[in-house]
Write a protein that holds these residues in place. Structure first.
Motif, PDB file in Angstrom:
ATOM      1  N   VAL A   1      -1.378  -2.454 -10.859  1.00 48.29           N
ATOM      2  CA  VAL A   1      -0.920  -3.476  -9.914  1.00 48.29           C
ATOM      3  C   VAL A   1      -1.720  -4.769 -10.081  1.00 48.29           C
ATOM      4  CG1 VAL A   1      -0.751  -4.068  -7.465  1.00 48.29           C
ATOM      5  CG2 VAL A   1      -0.021  -1.812  -8.244  1.00 48.29           C
TER       6      VAL A   1
ATOM      7  N   TYR B   1      -5.311   4.548 -11.154  1.00 50.65           N
ATOM      8  CA  TYR B   1      -4.416   3.997 -12.169  1.00 50.65           C
ATOM      9  C   TYR B   1      -3.477   2.958 -11.550  1.00 50.65           C
ATOM     10  CZ  TYR B   1      -6.053   8.232 -14.498  1.00 50.65           C
ATOM     11  OH  TYR B   1      -6.835   9.231 -15.027  1.00 50.65           O
ATOM     12  N   ALA B   2      -3.045   3.219 -10.326  1.00 53.19           N
ATOM     13  CA  ALA B   2      -2.174   2.261  -9.642  1.00 53.19           C
ATOM     14  C   ALA B   2      -2.901   0.942  -9.393  1.00 53.19           C
ATOM     15  CB  ALA B   2      -1.682   2.856  -8.326  1.00 53.19           C
TER      16      ALA B   2
ATOM     17  N   MET C   1       2.385   7.199 -12.386  1.00 50.38           N
ATOM     18  CA  MET C   1       1.920   5.822 -12.247  1.00 50.38           C
ATOM     19  C   MET C   1       2.356   4.923 -13.398  1.00 50.38           C
ATOM     20  SD  MET C   1       0.639   5.742  -9.351  1.00 50.38           S
ATOM     21  CE  MET C   1       0.097   6.929  -8.099  1.00 50.38           C
TER      22      MET C   1
ATOM     23  N   TRP D   1       0.812  -1.222   0.000  1.00 53.12           N
ATOM     24  CA  TRP D   1       0.000   0.000   0.000  1.00 53.12           C
ATOM     25  C   TRP D   1       0.839   1.263   0.000  1.00 53.12           C
ATOM     26  CZ3 TRP D   1       0.478   3.538   3.955  1.00 53.12           C
ATOM     27  CH2 TRP D   1       1.178   3.108   5.094  1.00 53.12           C
TER      28      TRP D   1
ATOM     29  N   THR E   1      -4.308   6.911  -7.637  1.00 54.67           N
ATOM     30  CA  THR E   1      -4.515   5.622  -6.971  1.00 54.67           C
ATOM     31  C   THR E   1      -5.346   4.696  -7.845  1.00 54.67           C
ATOM     32  OG1 THR E   1      -4.441   6.757  -4.833  1.00 54.67           O
ATOM     33  CG2 THR E   1      -5.321   4.527  -4.860  1.00 54.67           C
TER      34      THR E   1
ATOM     35  N   PRO F   1       2.168   2.836  -3.984  1.00 51.71           N
ATOM     36  CA  PRO F   1       1.360   3.804  -4.751  1.00 51.71           C
ATOM     37  C   PRO F   1       1.084   5.092  -3.988  1.00 51.71           C
ATOM     38  CG  PRO F   1       0.023   1.921  -4.076  1.00 51.71           C
ATOM     39  CD  PRO F   1       1.432   1.573  -3.766  1.00 51.71           C
TER      40      PRO F   1
ATOM     41  N   VAL G   1       4.185   7.261  -4.402  1.00 49.43           N
ATOM     42  CA  VAL G   1       4.239   7.737  -5.794  1.00 49.43           C
ATOM     43  C   VAL G   1       3.199   8.829  -6.027  1.00 49.43           C
ATOM     44  CG1 VAL G   1       3.912   7.066  -8.199  1.00 49.43           C
ATOM     45  CG2 VAL G   1       5.192   5.581  -6.655  1.00 49.43           C
ATOM     46  N   ALA G   2       2.014   8.681  -5.444  1.00 54.20           N
ATOM     47  CA  ALA G   2       0.989   9.727  -5.554  1.00 54.20           C
ATOM     48  C   ALA G   2       1.465  11.017  -4.896  1.00 54.20           C
ATOM     49  CB  ALA G   2      -0.319   9.263  -4.925  1.00 54.20           C
TER      50      ALA G   2
ATOM     51  N   LEU H   1       6.008   4.311 -10.698  1.00 52.93           N
ATOM     52  CA  LEU H   1       5.439   3.151 -10.007  1.00 52.93           C
ATOM     53  C   LEU H   1       5.945   1.836 -10.596  1.00 52.93           C
ATOM     54  CD1 LEU H   1       3.482   1.970  -7.910  1.00 52.93           C
ATOM     55  CD2 LEU H   1       1.682   2.124  -9.650  1.00 52.93           C
TER      56      LEU H   1
END
Length: 696
Positions: A250, A245-246, A318, A197, A243, A200, A203-204, A322
């Motif tokens: 993922v 897109y992540a 992302m 968790w 989030t 992402p 990265v955000a 990511l």
């Protein structure tokens, strides 16, 4: 031998991307820190670009001393003011007059019931400097304070602006921390991993930092308006859309790790699989937000580019940072649910498969029922309260709002805030006479002149933002039309905001629909599927506003709706709603291209993307719901409508309505593209001619 250099190059790519991001952040860092310096929340930053009230605000900046900061000191005692109260009030006001450079000596105006005494106070010393204005207002409040049961409140346009500025200034920290906390909790629940968790989320955060630097650059290069509202929404979009897109990436990466041995190759396959959908969906959101540049309202025009910057920065982060971090961390980042190479996920009953099956059994019934439900909810729009007044813009009542409410009750027969008229100095006498002759004008006098302009302060006989005062403003404008004069002030600004939002809806809504439809047609190679998606998100928008109409007054206690609520929520819900539709339809198209029948393709798409879309919808709704904890009614209303709309879109429209419509229409959903035509059966292969062997 050629395999070793290839492996080394593959191993170097994530490190190169990581290094590139470090360089980018080092460049963006100094600019990101300056965004708050160019953030302004003055009236002119929100007003319509071409309205009278905007011209008044701009010209006031040019007059001697700059823009006037206007206050009203309100002295009140239940049961009536005493002689000592009046003496105290006069002493405090005299000290204010001695301490500050006021435009005129304040004169007290008693109420008819003798319980209230107001003193209009104005100064040009602060000019258009927001910090100087706030310091002036707060210093006046320090001098004019409650004494022995005598209440003293400071109202007026300047006090309202200061209170609003303090609220906007306090948004950045709480908004960011609350958003991060909400996203973190949801990611922990979704991933069920103590480490995954965090990736992402970090990265955000990097994307948000980059977006602030880019937003500052836009302001410096093009003069883009940066307000507390637009910068707050940008942060929400970075974390919400990023989030989403992540989650999609993922999820696909986890699938590929079970089929591919090396994380690098698995990530490449994941990007090939979901990259086009992510690019298309983010592009749709960005284009929809950029359409706000067609709005005449400064706040809406500024929010469009900033929102698009947030989405695009989230997209870039992302799809580059990511993947690089995930590849470098390897499979262990998924611990304890590590997707081993060659393994098969545990077969579990899919909730979305069951929901899709139920929609598939009677698609027309499900479609009609859902449409009827959305239509019934949309009827609540007629229960929405009227336009939001200034005193109702805060969820809590600051000093300025309390003062305005006391004034409204104590002086129902007269206006308590001036209407500003700016006229060419050569016409000042004529304009003054015209203003005094307008029905509903109690008084009019010259305030100051300079640079070829003269300002006239007009007092209406009706309370602020009442129907009668609105009529007075409109009559003033009609009689001064064509004479080079402008009518502004707080009430005129609210009138212009309402009128301009109505104009912007008529202009921006068709542009957004056309732009999004064009993107969907190009992406899906169809005309029917895009129309289904657009119709669905428009229905969701209507239903969301209808739900708001049912709860804003009775549940939240709001006395009005922000004039820009309809337009902004439309743009966000259409862009973000189509975002999820692209995820679903793109997978459905993949399955159809692979040879699946329309019904099977729809069910497979829902089964494979339903969980990800549901998770993404929950995250996005949760991030926008953060706005409902903010102290401004406009932000609460916008956050509520968008959050409700995203949930409706995720769990009703995508799951049932789009799926059932696709199954009911069959191949027609892809008309007029090649997928709409039934494939021709292949002719049977000809058997080789048999020859009989000669008999011996």
């Amino acid at each position: 031998m050629g395999g070793v250099p290839t492996k080394r190059r593959r191993a170097a790519v994530p490190w190169m991307l990581l290094g590139l991001w470090i360089v980018v952040l080092a460049i963006a860092g100094p600019f990101a820190g300056k965004l708050s310096d160019v953030q302004h929340d003055r009236a002119v930053d929100y007003l319509p670009a071409s309205a009278d009230s905007t011209q008044v605000a701009k010209i006031q900046d040019e007059l001697p001393g700059g823009e006037s900061t206007e206050l009203v000191l309100v002295y009140h005692r239940d049961g009536g003011l005493t002689a000592a109260d009046r003496t105290t009030a006069a002493a405090q006001v005299a000290r204010v007059d001695r301490t500050f450079d006021l435009t005129a000596v304040p004169k007290g105006v008693p109420s008819r019931d003798g319980a209230t005494l107001m003193y209009p106070v104005a100064s040009t010393a602060p000019g258009h400097d927001e910090k100087a204005r706030d310091a002036f207002v707060n210093d006046v409040r320090d001098i004019a304070h409650d004494t022995g049961g005598l209440s003293v409140d400071t109202g007026g346009a300047g006090a309202l602006a200061t209170d609003a500025s303090e609220v906007y200034g306090s948004l950045d920290g709480p908004l960011l921390y609350t958003t991060v906390a909400v996203v973190a909790i949801l990611l922990i629940l979704i991933y069920r991993s103590p480490f995954l968790w965090l990736v992402p989320l970090v990265v955000a955060g990097v994307a948000d930092f980059l977006s602030m630097g880019v937003a500052y650059g836009l302001h410096q290069a093009f003069g883009t308006t940066v307000s507390g509202q637009s910068s707050g929404v940008m942060t929400i979009l970075v974390f919400g859309a990023g989030t989403d897109y992540a989650l999609l990436l993922v999820s696909r990466y986890r699938e590929e790790l079970r089929r591919t041995e090396r994380p690098y190759d698995a990530m490449r396959a994941a990007l090939r699989g979901c990259g086009p959908a992510v690019l298309a969906s983010s592009g749709t959101v960005a284009v929809g937000l950029f359409c706000l540049l067609a709005a005449d309202l400064n706040s809406s025009r500024g929010m469009g580019p900033l929102g698009a910057v947030g989405v695009l920065c989230a997209l870039v982060a992302m799809l580059t940072l990511l993947p690089a971090v995930l590849v470098l961390l390897g499979r262990r980042v998924f611990w304890p649910l590590v997707p081993a190479y060659g393994s098969t996920p545990k077969a579990r009953r899919s909730l979305f498969a069951a929901m899709g099956s139920s929609a598939g059994r009677r698609p027309m019934t499900v479609l009609a029922s859902g449409a009827l439900l959305l239509g019934a909810l949309a009827l609540g729009v007629f229960s929405l309260p009227g336009s939001l007044k200034q005193e109702d813009t805060f969820t809590d009542k600051p000093d300025s709002v309390v003062a305005m409410q006391i004034l409204a009750a104590a002086y129902p027969e007269r206006g308590t805030q001036p209407i500003s008229v700016i006229t060419p100095t050569g016409r000042a006498g004529e304009t003054l006479a015209t203003a005094r002759d307008v029905p509903g004008v109690a008084a009019a006098e010259r305030v100051r002149s300079g640079h070829g302009w003269t300002e006239i302060s007009v007092t209406a006989s009706a309370p602020p933002q009442s129907t009668s005062e609105t009529t007075t403003i409109e009559t003033l404008r009609d009689r001064l039309d064509g004479k080079g004069s402008y009518v502004g002030g707080q009430s005129a600004q609210q009138l212009d905001l309402k009128d301009t939002n109505s104009r912007d809806r008529k202009v921006v809504v068709p542009i957004v629909l056309a732009a999004v439809l064009l993107i969907l047609v190009v992406l899906l190679r169809s005309l029917v599927a895009p129309l289904i998606l657009l119709g669905a998100v428009v229905a969701v928008w209507g239903a969301s506003l209808g739900i708001a109409g049912l709860v804003f007054g009775p549940l939240f206690g709001f006395h009005g709706t922000d004039p820009g609520l309809g337009l902004l929520t439309f743009v966000f819900l259409v862009a973000l709603g189509v975002d999820y539709g692209i995820f679903l339809m793109h997978r459905m198209r993949e399955e159809s291209l692979a040879g699946s029948e329309p019904g099977a393709a729809a069910l497979t798409a829902l089964r494979t993307t339903g969980g990800v879309i549901a998770s993404a919808g929950l995250v996005l709704a949760a991030t926008f719901s953060v706005l409902t904890n903010m102290p401004l009614v406009s932000l609460v209303e916008m956050g509520f409508v968008i959050a409700v709309g995203v949930l409706l879109d995720t769990f009703l429209v995508r799951t049932y309505l789009v799926t059932s419509a696709s199954m009911a229409l069959g191949r027609t959903v892809w008309w007029p593209g090649p997928l709409s035509r039934k494939p021709q059966p292949r002719p049977p292969a000809e058997e080789p001619e048999r020859t009989l062997a000669p008999t011996p």
